[in-house]
Design a protein around this motif. Structure first.
Motif, PDB file in Angstrom:
ATOM      1  N   LEU A 129       0.745  -1.238  -0.151  1.00  0.00           N
ATOM      2  CA  LEU A 129       0.058  -0.055   0.066  1.00  0.00           C
ATOM      3  C   LEU A 129       0.759   1.331   0.121  1.00  0.00           C
ATOM      4  O   LEU A 129       0.611   2.161  -0.814  1.00  0.00           O
ATOM      5  N   GLU A 130       1.959   1.215   0.985  1.00  0.00           N
ATOM      6  CA  GLU A 130       2.968   2.437   0.970  1.00  0.00           C
ATOM      7  C   GLU A 130       3.614   2.897  -0.190  1.00  0.00           C
ATOM      8  O   GLU A 130       3.934   3.918  -0.479  1.00  0.00           O
ATOM      9  N   SER A 131       3.996   1.534  -0.989  1.00  0.00           N
ATOM     10  CA  SER A 131       4.588   1.796  -2.324  1.00  0.00           C
ATOM     11  C   SER A 131       3.687   2.533  -3.355  1.00  0.00           C
ATOM     12  O   SER A 131       4.445   3.092  -4.413  1.00  0.00           O
ATOM     13  N   THR A 132       2.299   2.549  -3.115  1.00  0.00           N
ATOM     14  CA  THR A 132       1.657   3.267  -4.342  1.00  0.00           C
ATOM     15  C   THR A 132       1.190   4.786  -4.005  1.00  0.00           C
ATOM     16  O   THR A 132       0.573   5.362  -4.689  1.00  0.00           O
ATOM     17  N   MET A 133       1.853   5.347  -2.726  1.00  0.00           N
ATOM     18  CA  MET A 133       1.608   6.651  -2.282  1.00  0.00           C
ATOM     19  C   MET A 133       2.703   7.747  -2.871  1.00  0.00           C
ATOM     20  O   MET A 133       3.788   7.209  -3.214  1.00  0.00           O
ATOM     21  N   ASN A 134       2.299   8.931  -3.106  1.00  0.00           N
ATOM     22  CA  ASN A 134       3.026   9.906  -3.920  1.00  0.00           C
ATOM     23  C   ASN A 134       3.554  10.744  -2.845  1.00  0.00           C
ATOM     24  O   ASN A 134       2.567  11.733  -2.363  1.00  0.00           O
ATOM     25  N   PHE A 135       4.573  10.721  -1.926  1.00  0.00           N
ATOM     26  CA  PHE A 135       5.016  11.532  -0.842  1.00  0.00           C
ATOM     27  C   PHE A 135       5.260  12.944  -1.239  1.00  0.00           C
ATOM     28  O   PHE A 135       5.460  13.888  -0.369  1.00  0.00           O
ATOM     29  N   LYS A 136       5.281  13.158  -2.472  1.00  0.00           N
ATOM     30  CA  LYS A 136       5.687  14.673  -2.948  1.00  0.00           C
ATOM     31  C   LYS A 136       4.564  15.285  -3.526  1.00  0.00           C
ATOM     32  O   LYS A 136       4.653  16.457  -4.136  1.00  0.00           O
ATOM     33  N   LEU A 137       3.410  14.580  -3.264  1.00  0.00           N
ATOM     34  CA  LEU A 137       2.254  15.501  -3.993  1.00  0.00           C
ATOM     35  C   LEU A 137       2.133  16.927  -3.728  1.00  0.00           C
ATOM     36  O   LEU A 137       1.743  17.796  -4.701  1.00  0.00           O
ATOM     37  N   PHE A 138       2.105  17.100  -2.294  1.00  0.00           N
ATOM     38  CA  PHE A 138       1.877  18.660  -1.863  1.00  0.00           C
ATOM     39  C   PHE A 138       3.087  19.032  -1.106  1.00  0.00           C
ATOM     40  O   PHE A 138       3.041  19.987  -0.579  1.00  0.00           O
ATOM     41  N   ALA A 139       4.362  18.216  -1.250  1.00  0.00           N
ATOM     42  CA  ALA A 139       5.307  18.745  -0.357  1.00  0.00           C
ATOM     43  C   ALA A 139       6.029  20.250  -0.986  1.00  0.00           C
ATOM     44  O   ALA A 139       5.806  20.263  -2.108  1.00  0.00           O
ATOM     45  N   THR A 140       6.480  20.727  -0.005  1.00  0.00           N
ATOM     46  CA  THR A 140       7.162  22.161  -0.288  1.00  0.00           C
ATOM     47  C   THR A 140       8.584  22.050   0.095  1.00  0.00           C
ATOM     48  O   THR A 140       9.122  23.070   0.440  1.00  0.00           O
ATOM     49  N   ARG A 141       9.399  20.781   0.123  1.00  0.00           N
ATOM     50  CA  ARG A 141      10.685  20.900   0.517  1.00  0.00           C
ATOM     51  C   ARG A 141      11.515  21.490  -0.523  1.00  0.00           C
ATOM     52  O   ARG A 141      11.248  21.372  -1.678  1.00  0.00           O
ATOM     53  N   LYS A 142      12.612  22.133  -0.118  1.00  0.00           N
ATOM     54  CA  LYS A 142      13.614  22.648  -1.213  1.00  0.00           C
ATOM     55  C   LYS A 142      14.343  21.838  -1.788  1.00  0.00           C
ATOM     56  O   LYS A 142      14.784  20.870  -1.322  1.00  0.00           O
ATOM     57  N   GLU A 143      14.630  22.235  -3.050  1.00  0.00           N
ATOM     58  CA  GLU A 143      15.397  21.184  -3.847  1.00  0.00           C
ATOM     59  C   GLU A 143      17.050  21.188  -3.508  1.00  0.00           C
ATOM     60  O   GLU A 143      17.523  22.412  -3.104  1.00  0.00           O
ATOM     61  N   VAL A 144      17.699  20.191  -3.476  1.00  0.00           N
ATOM     62  CA  VAL A 144      18.970  20.247  -3.263  1.00  0.00           C
ATOM     63  C   VAL A 144      19.867  20.788  -4.345  1.00  0.00           C
ATOM     64  O   VAL A 144      19.905  20.610  -5.394  1.00  0.00           O
ATOM     65  N   VAL A 145      20.584  21.818  -4.012  1.00  0.00           N
ATOM     66  CA  VAL A 145      21.456  22.608  -4.961  1.00  0.00           C
ATOM     67  C   VAL A 145      22.849  21.716  -5.256  1.00  0.00           C
ATOM     68  O   VAL A 145      23.354  21.345  -4.365  1.00  0.00           O
TER      69      VAL A 145
END
Length: 433
Positions: free
Chosen positions: A187-203
């Protein structure tokens, strides 16, 4: 159109997360029930039983900061799935041992340590991921559904565990837990953990900070957030003083009042039902407008209930009235726990920057896991040397006083500036003379 699809995916996350949490929690509690009985039957030693509890608590306390660091720096989906797979492998390993040789304490303790570690990484990371999985307007619903799954497990697992323990072997318990864990992974493998995420991109090429620096930075971030700092401090105080309830409640009902084990079970069930019904209510109602204020008064109500537990020690009651009294009090306790926790957790989810959630929630996890057993040890000693009613009443007064000081009106206004603004708008306009 894209927004509509995101909202549909968020709805899917709500139910997938709830089912996954219910399966893993239910399996873990049934396993804990069975393994506790197995250790006591195998050794007859309370020390061996306590050692298993230490194997569960100590890793969570020590490793929570590292779990928080990982949740903020690496893929949260990978951490959660990796932790669940590791848990499945540990259960599978213990199952193989149980089928080939007799279970030893070493094998049980080793499995408990691994499950504690995986639970720490999974729990902290899931807490950090909530705002990435669902839209902001349904965070309260998500937190309530999470609590519902825990409450369902708390109500059902002792009954299922008790029935199964008398009818099936230990390998069957482990097979049930393993099946639940594998389904949770799927079940957990089907989830999109970045759907509403606002984490900064690694530069690319940016200097990398060490793990210790990152953990310190998370603590510094928390110290700069006055309301967040107060909320966590209140949570830790509640966790510590809750030891007066956890130790005293069983001690008073079983030792002092000689309540029948079946009737004692009714009171515990009332607590779980209170939590469940309140979770259902929060999952279906609109989000609270002033969550910190609601939590403040709920903690005060909890303090009053904590003192009320001493009533049958001070007032002469019949056995039936005593049992009914504790069923009502424990039901109210369950309700107040949800009314306290859900608004604070929702507010924390919305207040904490997405890049710091893991480290902040790990601080809360570490503090809670350290203070709860400490509270139980201290209150366990106090109940042996002082009157139970005195401990409960003093703890009740302390809890209420601390919350009234920490969550004083000026702090409430800082947390909810719109509250004072609303009062000003409601005040009558001065009339010209």
């Amino acid at each position: 159109m894209e927004e509509v699809l995101k909202l549909k995916k968020a709805t899917y996350h709500l139910w997938t997360f709830t089912i996954s949490k219910l399966l893993s929690t239910f399996g873990a509690q049934v396993y804990a029930f069975a393994i506790s009985f197995y250790i006591l039957q195998l050794t007859g030693s309370a020390t061996s039983f306590a050692a298993n509890l230490i194997c569960s608590i100590l890793p969570r306390t020590l490793l929570a900061p590292f779990a928080g660091y990982a949740a903020d720096k690496y893929s949260r989906k990978a951490i959660i799935i990796g932790a669940q797979i590791a848990a499945s492998l540990a259960i599978g390993g213990l199952l193989i041992v149980s089928l080939t040789t007799e279970l030893s304490l070493f094998a049980i303790y080793t499995t408990t340590v691994i499950l504690s570690i995986t639970s720490t990484f999974s729990g902290v990371t899931f807490s950090s991921s909530m705002t990435g999985l669902v839209d902001e307007s349904r965070i309260q619903k998500a937190m309530s559904l999470n609590q519902m799954s825990i409450s369902f497990a708390a109500i059902g697992s002792p009954a299922v565990g008790g029935i199964l323990y008398g009818t099936v072997s230990m390998p069957v318990f482990l097979q049930i837990y393993l099946a639940a864990s594998i389904i949770a992974v799927i079940l957990e493998s089907t989830m999109n953990f970045k759907l509403f995420a606002t984490r900064k991109e690694v530069v690319e090429g940016a200097p990398k900070e060490s793990m210790l620096q990152s953990i310190k930075e998370g603590f510094s971030y928390l110290m700069k957030q006055p309301i967040l700092k107060i909320m966590i401090f209140i949570s830790l105080i509640v966790n510590f003083l809750f030891g007066a309830f956890q130790v005293g409640y069983s001690f008073i009902l079983i030792e002092k009042l000689k309540l029948d084990p079946v009737h004692f079970g009714y009171t515990e069930m009332a607590f779980a039902i209170g939590m469940l019904l309140m979770s259902i209510y929060f999952s279906s109602t609109k989000e609270l407008k002033y969550p910190f204020l609601v939590s403040k008064w709920s903690i005060i109500a909890t303090g009053i209930l904590l003192g009320a537990i001493a009533t049958p020690l001070l007032v002469n009651m019949s056995y039936f009235v005593t049992t009914l009294f504790y069923i009502v009090v424990l039901f109210a306790f369950g309700v107040s726990m949800i009314v306290t926790n859900t608004p604070i957790m929702v507010m924390m989810q919305k207040t904490i920057d997405d890049d710091y959630k893991g480290r902040v929630f790990s601080i809360l996890e570490t503090g809670s896991m350290a203070l709860m057993p400490l509270g139980m040890v201290i209150f366990g000693f106090l109940y042996d040397v002082l009157a139970a009613e005195l401990i409960l009443i003093v703890s009740s007064i302390l809890l209420i006083a601390i919350v009234l000081v920490l969550a004083r009106p000026s702090v409430i206004k800082l947390a909810h500036p719109e509250l004072s603004k609303g009062r000003e708008d409601a005040s009558p306009e001065p009339q010209p003379e």
